[in-house]
Design a protein around this motif. Sequence first.
Motif, PDB file in Angstrom:
ATOM      1  N   PRO A 103      -7.173   1.919   5.605  1.00  0.00           N
ATOM      2  CA  PRO A 103      -7.677   1.994   4.220  1.00  0.00           C
ATOM      3  C   PRO A 103      -6.992   3.074   3.389  1.00  0.00           C
ATOM      4  CG  PRO A 103      -9.496   1.739   5.759  1.00  0.00           C
ATOM      5  CD  PRO A 103      -8.282   1.950   6.582  1.00  0.00           C
ATOM      6  N   ARG A 104      -6.655   4.215   3.997  1.00  0.00           N
ATOM      7  CA  ARG A 104      -6.000   5.285   3.236  1.00  0.00           C
ATOM      8  C   ARG A 104      -4.612   4.854   2.768  1.00  0.00           C
ATOM      9  NH1 ARG A 104      -5.645  10.163   6.896  1.00  0.00           N
ATOM     10  NH2 ARG A 104      -7.899  10.049   6.652  1.00  0.00           N
ATOM     11  N   GLN A 105      -3.901   4.145   3.637  1.00  0.00           N
ATOM     12  CA  GLN A 105      -2.566   3.684   3.259  1.00  0.00           C
ATOM     13  C   GLN A 105      -2.646   2.632   2.167  1.00  0.00           C
ATOM     14  OE1 GLN A 105      -0.331   2.261   6.563  1.00  0.00           O
ATOM     15  NE2 GLN A 105       1.577   1.988   5.410  1.00  0.00           N
ATOM     16  N   ARG A 106      -3.609   1.715   2.266  1.00  0.00           N
ATOM     17  CA  ARG A 106      -3.746   0.700   1.212  1.00  0.00           C
ATOM     18  C   ARG A 106      -4.104   1.343  -0.124  1.00  0.00           C
ATOM     19  NH1 ARG A 106      -6.351  -2.075   5.453  1.00  0.00           N
ATOM     20  NH2 ARG A 106      -8.404  -1.507   4.626  1.00  0.00           N
ATOM     21  N   LEU A 107      -4.925   2.406  -0.088  1.00  0.00           N
ATOM     22  CA  LEU A 107      -5.277   3.085  -1.334  1.00  0.00           C
ATOM     23  C   LEU A 107      -4.054   3.774  -1.949  1.00  0.00           C
ATOM     24  CD1 LEU A 107      -7.481   3.958  -3.312  1.00  0.00           C
ATOM     25  CD2 LEU A 107      -7.923   5.933  -1.833  1.00  0.00           C
ATOM     26  N   ASP A 108      -3.230   4.385  -1.128  1.00  0.00           N
ATOM     27  CA  ASP A 108      -2.014   5.022  -1.648  1.00  0.00           C
ATOM     28  C   ASP A 108      -1.075   4.002  -2.268  1.00  0.00           C
ATOM     29  OD1 ASP A 108      -3.002   7.423  -0.805  1.00  0.00           O
ATOM     30  OD2 ASP A 108      -1.887   7.444   1.092  1.00  0.00           O
ATOM     31  N   THR A 109      -0.932   2.848  -1.602  1.00  0.00           N
ATOM     32  CA  THR A 109      -0.042   1.805  -2.138  1.00  0.00           C
ATOM     33  C   THR A 109      -0.551   1.284  -3.475  1.00  0.00           C
ATOM     34  OG1 THR A 109       0.534   1.182   0.139  1.00  0.00           O
ATOM     35  CG2 THR A 109       1.044  -0.396  -1.609  1.00  0.00           C
ATOM     36  N   ALA A 110      -1.899   1.067  -3.526  1.00  0.00           N
ATOM     37  CA  ALA A 110      -2.468   0.575  -4.790  1.00  0.00           C
ATOM     38  C   ALA A 110      -2.323   1.612  -5.899  1.00  0.00           C
ATOM     39  CB  ALA A 110      -3.942   0.211  -4.586  1.00  0.00           C
ATOM     40  N   GLY A 111      -2.480   2.900  -5.551  1.00  0.00           N
ATOM     41  CA  GLY A 111      -2.327   3.951  -6.555  1.00  0.00           C
ATOM     42  C   GLY A 111      -0.913   4.031  -7.102  1.00  0.00           C
ATOM     43  N   LEU A 112       0.085   3.762  -6.221  1.00  0.00           N
ATOM     44  CA  LEU A 112       1.474   3.798  -6.702  1.00  0.00           C
ATOM     45  C   LEU A 112       1.810   2.605  -7.581  1.00  0.00           C
ATOM     46  CD1 LEU A 112       3.260   5.008  -3.422  1.00  0.00           C
ATOM     47  CD2 LEU A 112       2.764   6.347  -5.482  1.00  0.00           C
TER      48      LEU A 112
ATOM     49  N   GLY B  36      -0.914   6.007 -20.370  1.00  0.00           N
ATOM     50  CA  GLY B  36      -0.090   6.393 -19.207  1.00  0.00           C
ATOM     51  C   GLY B  36      -0.595   7.654 -18.526  1.00  0.00           C
ATOM     52  N   PRO B  37      -0.751   8.788 -19.261  1.00  0.00           N
ATOM     53  CA  PRO B  37      -1.268  10.010 -18.591  1.00  0.00           C
ATOM     54  C   PRO B  37      -2.680   9.811 -18.029  1.00  0.00           C
ATOM     55  CG  PRO B  37      -0.216  10.526 -20.681  1.00  0.00           C
ATOM     56  CD  PRO B  37      -0.287   9.049 -20.646  1.00  0.00           C
ATOM     57  N   GLY B  38      -3.532   9.012 -18.761  1.00  0.00           N
ATOM     58  CA  GLY B  38      -4.902   8.796 -18.250  1.00  0.00           C
ATOM     59  C   GLY B  38      -4.897   8.083 -16.930  1.00  0.00           C
ATOM     60  N   LEU B  39      -4.051   7.086 -16.829  1.00  0.00           N
ATOM     61  CA  LEU B  39      -3.977   6.369 -15.543  1.00  0.00           C
ATOM     62  C   LEU B  39      -3.455   7.280 -14.449  1.00  0.00           C
ATOM     63  CD1 LEU B  39      -2.611   2.892 -16.702  1.00  0.00           C
ATOM     64  CD2 LEU B  39      -4.918   3.454 -15.912  1.00  0.00           C
ATOM     65  N   SER B  40      -2.505   8.099 -14.797  1.00  0.00           N
ATOM     66  CA  SER B  40      -1.978   9.031 -13.788  1.00  0.00           C
ATOM     67  C   SER B  40      -3.059   9.983 -13.324  1.00  0.00           C
ATOM     68  CB  SER B  40      -0.781   9.801 -14.377  1.00  0.00           C
ATOM     69  OG  SER B  40       0.244   8.900 -14.747  1.00  0.00           O
ATOM     70  N   ARG B  41      -3.847  10.530 -14.340  1.00  0.00           N
ATOM     71  CA  ARG B  41      -4.922  11.442 -13.953  1.00  0.00           C
ATOM     72  C   ARG B  41      -5.979  10.730 -13.084  1.00  0.00           C
ATOM     73  NH1 ARG B  41      -4.303  13.056 -19.373  1.00  0.00           N
ATOM     74  NH2 ARG B  41      -6.130  11.804 -19.943  1.00  0.00           N
ATOM     75  N   GLY B  42      -6.297   9.458 -13.446  1.00  0.00           N
ATOM     76  CA  GLY B  42      -7.294   8.711 -12.645  1.00  0.00           C
ATOM     77  C   GLY B  42      -6.817   8.485 -11.227  1.00  0.00           C
ATOM     78  N   THR B  43      -5.575   8.144 -11.091  1.00  0.00           N
ATOM     79  CA  THR B  43      -5.039   7.928  -9.733  1.00  0.00           C
ATOM     80  C   THR B  43      -5.074   9.223  -8.932  1.00  0.00           C
ATOM     81  OG1 THR B  43      -3.618   6.177 -10.594  1.00  0.00           O
ATOM     82  CG2 THR B  43      -3.048   7.118  -8.439  1.00  0.00           C
ATOM     83  N   ALA B  44      -4.689  10.317  -9.587  1.00  0.00           N
ATOM     84  CA  ALA B  44      -4.729  11.614  -8.891  1.00  0.00           C
ATOM     85  C   ALA B  44      -6.168  11.974  -8.504  1.00  0.00           C
ATOM     86  CB  ALA B  44      -4.106  12.690  -9.795  1.00  0.00           C
ATOM     87  N   GLN B  45      -7.131  11.674  -9.413  1.00  0.00           N
ATOM     88  CA  GLN B  45      -8.539  12.000  -9.096  1.00  0.00           C
ATOM     89  C   GLN B  45      -9.028  11.190  -7.896  1.00  0.00           C
ATOM     90  OE1 GLN B  45     -10.350  14.351 -10.465  1.00  0.00           O
ATOM     91  NE2 GLN B  45     -12.102  13.851  -9.129  1.00  0.00           N
ATOM     92  N   HIS B  46      -8.657   9.903  -7.888  1.00  0.00           N
ATOM     93  CA  HIS B  46      -9.052   9.063  -6.738  1.00  0.00           C
ATOM     94  C   HIS B  46      -8.440   9.575  -5.451  1.00  0.00           C
ATOM     95  CE1 HIS B  46     -11.275   6.241  -9.084  1.00  0.00           C
ATOM     96  NE2 HIS B  46     -10.220   5.772  -9.769  1.00  0.00           N
ATOM     97  N   ARG B  47      -7.202  10.031  -5.557  1.00  0.00           N
ATOM     98  CA  ARG B  47      -6.563  10.543  -4.332  1.00  0.00           C
ATOM     99  C   ARG B  47      -7.235  11.817  -3.861  1.00  0.00           C
ATOM    100  NH1 ARG B  47      -1.983  10.531  -6.198  1.00  0.00           N
ATOM    101  NH2 ARG B  47      -1.263   8.523  -5.367  1.00  0.00           N
ATOM    102  N   ARG B  48      -7.637  12.663  -4.833  1.00  0.00           N
ATOM    103  CA  ARG B  48      -8.338  13.886  -4.436  1.00  0.00           C
ATOM    104  C   ARG B  48      -9.707  13.568  -3.816  1.00  0.00           C
ATOM    105  NH1 ARG B  48      -6.058  15.726  -9.360  1.00  0.00           N
ATOM    106  NH2 ARG B  48      -8.021  15.246 -10.458  1.00  0.00           N
ATOM    107  N   ASP B  49     -10.424  12.568  -4.379  1.00  0.00           N
ATOM    108  CA  ASP B  49     -11.722  12.178  -3.797  1.00  0.00           C
ATOM    109  C   ASP B  49     -11.556  11.676  -2.368  1.00  0.00           C
ATOM    110  OD1 ASP B  49     -12.917  12.869  -6.156  1.00  0.00           O
ATOM    111  OD2 ASP B  49     -12.986  10.791  -6.942  1.00  0.00           O
ATOM    112  N   LEU B  50     -10.503  10.886  -2.186  1.00  0.00           N
ATOM    113  CA  LEU B  50     -10.249  10.381  -0.829  1.00  0.00           C
ATOM    114  C   LEU B  50      -9.929  11.520   0.129  1.00  0.00           C
ATOM    115  CD1 LEU B  50      -9.943   7.971   1.052  1.00  0.00           C
ATOM    116  CD2 LEU B  50      -7.535   7.791   0.325  1.00  0.00           C
ATOM    117  N   ASP B  51      -9.163  12.486  -0.307  1.00  0.00           N
ATOM    118  CA  ASP B  51      -8.837  13.629   0.555  1.00  0.00           C
ATOM    119  C   ASP B  51     -10.098  14.426   0.900  1.00  0.00           C
ATOM    120  OD1 ASP B  51      -6.218  12.888   0.544  1.00  0.00           O
ATOM    121  OD2 ASP B  51      -5.649  14.208  -1.126  1.00  0.00           O
ATOM    122  N   ARG B  52     -10.983  14.613  -0.155  1.00  0.00           N
ATOM    123  CA  ARG B  52     -12.226  15.344   0.137  1.00  0.00           C
ATOM    124  C   ARG B  52     -13.102  14.576   1.153  1.00  0.00           C
ATOM    125  NH1 ARG B  52     -11.995  16.588  -5.483  1.00  0.00           N
ATOM    126  NH2 ARG B  52     -13.390  14.825  -5.960  1.00  0.00           N
ATOM    127  N   LEU B  53     -13.129  13.233   1.037  1.00  0.00           N
ATOM    128  CA  LEU B  53     -13.912  12.417   1.983  1.00  0.00           C
ATOM    129  C   LEU B  53     -13.369  12.570   3.404  1.00  0.00           C
ATOM    130  CD1 LEU B  53     -16.078  10.302   2.561  1.00  0.00           C
ATOM    131  CD2 LEU B  53     -14.400   8.519   1.955  1.00  0.00           C
TER     132      LEU B  53
END
Length: 526
Positions: free
Chosen positions: A324-333, A381-398
């Motif tokens: 799941p972590r790898q699929r989330l990274d791929t979707a974020g990219l 563009g920046p909003g999507l980048s910030r959202g992706t970064a936030q999701h990645r940070r949430d996943l890291d905290r989990l």
Amino acid sequence: MDLIDDPQPGENAPEFTVSEISGAVKKTIEGAFGRVRVRGEVGRVMLARSGHLYFDVKDDRSVIAAVSWKGQVSRLSIMPEEGMEVIVSGKITTFGNQSKYQINVDDVVVAGEGALMAMLEKRKKALAAEGLFAPERKKKIPYLPEVIGVVTSPSGAVIRDILHRLRDRFPRKVLIWPVAVQGDACAPQVAAAIEGFNRMTPGGALPRPDLLIVARGGGSIEDLWGFNEESVARAVAASDIPLISAVGHETDTTLIDFVSDLRAPTPTAAAEHAVPVRLELLAWTEEQGTRLTRALEQGVNQRSQRLRDLSRALPRADSLLDGPRQRLDTAGLKLPVALTQMTQARRVKLSEASAGLRPRALTARLAPLRDRLNMATTRLGPGLSRGTAQHRRDLDRLVARLDAGRIAQANQQRNQALQDASARLDNAYLSAVSRQKDRLAALERMRQTLGYTETLKRGYAVVRGDGDVVTTQVAASKASALEIEFADGRLTLDGSASAPVTTAPTAKPVRKAKPKKDAPDQGSLF
């Protein structure tokens, strides 16, 4: 009465009444014969409602009528049956109402063993026809009865053999119903004893037996005949309590053996059938316990091994999140590129659609909208980048919380194991200290016992002169002062020693004889 009267004139013979002739004949017959014993075959038998018994005694040529009054019938040792060869005893008398003579019988015995066996065979066939010998009606003997009822003579060797065998194998409570085991009283007493045991209340003050034993030693067929009576056989068949018959020796067979639930060859064998051997039961129980323990251990070991095998096939907890972590990274990219492409495609379509709208008014109205769209695209563009970064940070905290929980659980398990080990160490330390204290106390008691202070308590004293122990009169006389130590203190004496005083030895206290312990008692069998 004198029956010979003088003849009347004109007559040749005297004249008598019927009663006079009947009484004279009765008197003559009873006076001539008195009490007799007659052997013959029983013919017609009839038991009247009044209780009197009428039957015939005959041979191949003659028949004699016989009668037993109601009071005599109950005392007959054998009830006559048609076809039975018997010897009857009684008095010859007459019955004037029918002008016949008859025997008033008060005793009947079977004539010979052959007749007894024939009568026994006849009774056996009759009872077998009623189904009293059928195997399906026989009851199962209880494996370990609490109370055993014994029907036998209380003074014979049979009851001693039964009690001795029960005591050797498995002691049980025994109730004895004393009966006559031969003679006229045997059959009614045995039948009454069986019925009496069955009338007892289970669990009452006098408990009802769980098993009955009817026993008697060996003897002739005449001695054992009481157990061939029909009343005894029917009492055994009607018994609700399982019954073992042990009458006579192994070669003796009586009617009760066919009706009873189990036939034992001897009274001792009846006791062996009644209870098992206690030591064998204990050995069997111990063996079954060992087998049960071994089976439980084997089952636990097999399940433990299976659990270990299954645990090796399960994936690790952290590996479950790798996919799941790898699929989330791929979707974020892919998300920013996809949004940009979608925005450009929509802009192209909008340009194509607005190409045909040339009026200036429409262009003027669309210009602000185009500017707003360009601004929104620029901010997207920046909003999507910030959202992706936030999701990645949430996943890291989990993932971090999951790793922290796993580490905390492992630490908790280690702390629990440490606490258990500390508790065992404390217990072991306290146990070792306790043992050392007990050992030190024992050594102290031994030291005090071996020391001279204990000897002083028994009436002895230690004499010292000038600081040294004095053991002779010469040494005491040379000392300037004597010090005598008793159990409760010391005494100092000045001057020369006096003549020694001989003290009689102290008599040893007489030890009281310890009472012998009684041999373990199995308890009363009665």
